[in-house]
Write an enzyme that holds these catalytic residues in place. Structure first.
Site, PDB file in Angstrom:
ATOM      1  CG  HIS A  13      -1.992  -1.060   1.186  1.00 54.58           C
ATOM      2  ND1 HIS A  13      -2.877  -1.235   0.153  1.00 54.58           N
ATOM      3  CD2 HIS A  13      -2.274  -2.041   2.084  1.00 54.58           C
ATOM      4  CE1 HIS A  13      -3.658  -2.269   0.398  1.00 54.58           C
ATOM      5  NE2 HIS A  13      -3.316  -2.790   1.561  1.00 54.58           N
ATOM      6  CG  ASP A  66      -2.985  -4.071   5.309  1.00 51.05           C
ATOM      7  OD1 ASP A  66      -2.073  -3.210   5.330  1.00 51.05           O
ATOM      8  OD2 ASP A  66      -4.107  -3.841   4.830  1.00 51.05           O
ATOM      9  CD  GLU A  67      -5.555  -5.863   1.518  1.00 50.11           C
ATOM     10  OE1 GLU A  67      -6.666  -6.406   1.383  1.00 50.11           O
ATOM     11  OE2 GLU A  67      -5.339  -4.675   1.215  1.00 50.11           O
ATOM     12  CB  VAL A  68       2.850  -7.585   2.130  1.00 52.38           C
ATOM     13  CG1 VAL A  68       4.206  -7.430   1.461  1.00 52.38           C
ATOM     14  CG2 VAL A  68       2.621  -6.457   3.135  1.00 52.38           C
ATOM     15  CD  GLU A 117      -3.156  -8.987   6.512  1.00 47.94           C
ATOM     16  OE1 GLU A 117      -3.772  -8.669   5.484  1.00 47.94           O
ATOM     17  OE2 GLU A 117      -3.189  -8.302   7.557  1.00 47.94           O
TER      18      GLU A 117
END
Length: 276
Positions: A13, A66-68, A117
């Site tokens: 992000h 997050d969301e890596v 995460e």
């Protein structure tokens, strides 16, 4: 009485950072996550956090995590070489990045907060001061506090306000301490956060997406577990939310009707506050 916890989400992000500092991108075809192999990446993070420390005195700072999606690290020759030289997988590199960012924040006298995460992937390696921010679903905070870490509950199934089909009753009955019976562990749950993400909102509709459902969560959080309304919500809570919604309207806040399955749906007929 309000503390502001800022967030700079790394290494995912953060694609926009490369518009100012292209060297932060692993390559022009791999613009997220940030380049884990470059010392310059961590120099920039250090500089930004040092500047932020002058602005945000609150003790907690959110480092994201997050969301890596690390796949393109393996496809970028110089990053792949860096990984091979250290016998690291991309999962190892993700852990390395998060822990290095934590060190930077701790050196600046911050307590790091990270999305769940990080705990799910390498919880045993997180700094003991870490606050884990739950969002993917229920049952995370009990695992976090069992390891002695602190937790913030934002279960997306009930406390993501951009999920328009979650009615106020589900927001109200969500319990941050669910599944945690040990009193000492309960104290490790700092509370919760309702999240309003911007993908489906702008200035024209953000207020009626937030209110009044955020107020339902607020009452849940400031009430003791034993004091929460356990009877029929229609007779114990609904009238308070109706009143609060109308109070917001009279004060110029475009709060949506309470009994409104899709959060931004308009009232059925005119003058709903007067009917209520």
């Amino acid at each position: 009485g309000i503390h502001v916890m800022a967030e700079i989400d790394v290494p995912g992000h953060a694609e926009s950072w490369g518009n100012g500092y292209p060297k932060l991108w692993p390559s022009l075809s791999c613009t997220e996550p940030l380049d884990v192999s470059s010392n310059f990446t961590f120099e920039v993070i250090t500089g930004i956090l040092s500047d932020m420390r002058k602005i945000f005195p609150f003790g907690l700072f959110h480092l994201g995590g997050d969301e890596v999606y690390t796949g393109c690290w393996n496809l970028t020759p110089h990053v792949k070489q860096w990984l091979d030289e250290r016998n690291m997988t991309t999962k190892d590199a993700y852990k390395y990045f998060v822990l290095k960012a934590q060190e930077i924040a701790i050196d600046l006298n911050w307590i790091p907060v990270n999305w769940e995460e990080t705990f799910n992937s390498f919880g045993g390696s997180l700094n003991p001061r870490t606050v884990v921010h739950n969002w993917l679903g229920p049952g995370v905070c009990p695992k976090v506090v069992a390891k002695g870490l602190r937790c913030i509950m934002s279960n997306q199934g009930v406390w993501y306000l951009d999920h328009l089909d979650v009615p106020w009753e589900q927001v109200y009955t969500a319990e941050p301490l669910a599944g945690i019976d040990d009193t000492a562990q309960q104290k490790l749950v700092l509370g919760g956060e309702v999240c309003m993400w911007g993908e489906t909102a702008d200035t024209s509709d953000v207020q009626q997406t937030i209110w009044p459902r955020a107020a339902a969560a607020a009452e849940r959080m400031w009430s003791q577990l034993e004091a929460i309304s356990a009877q029929d919500l229609e007779t114990t809570v609904l009238a308070r939310l109706h009143y609060f919604r109308c109070l917001l309207n009279h004060r110029g806040i475009a709060a949506a009707p309470v009994t409104n399955f899709y959060a931004r749906r308009p009232p059925i007929g005119p003058g709903s506050c007067f009917v209520q």
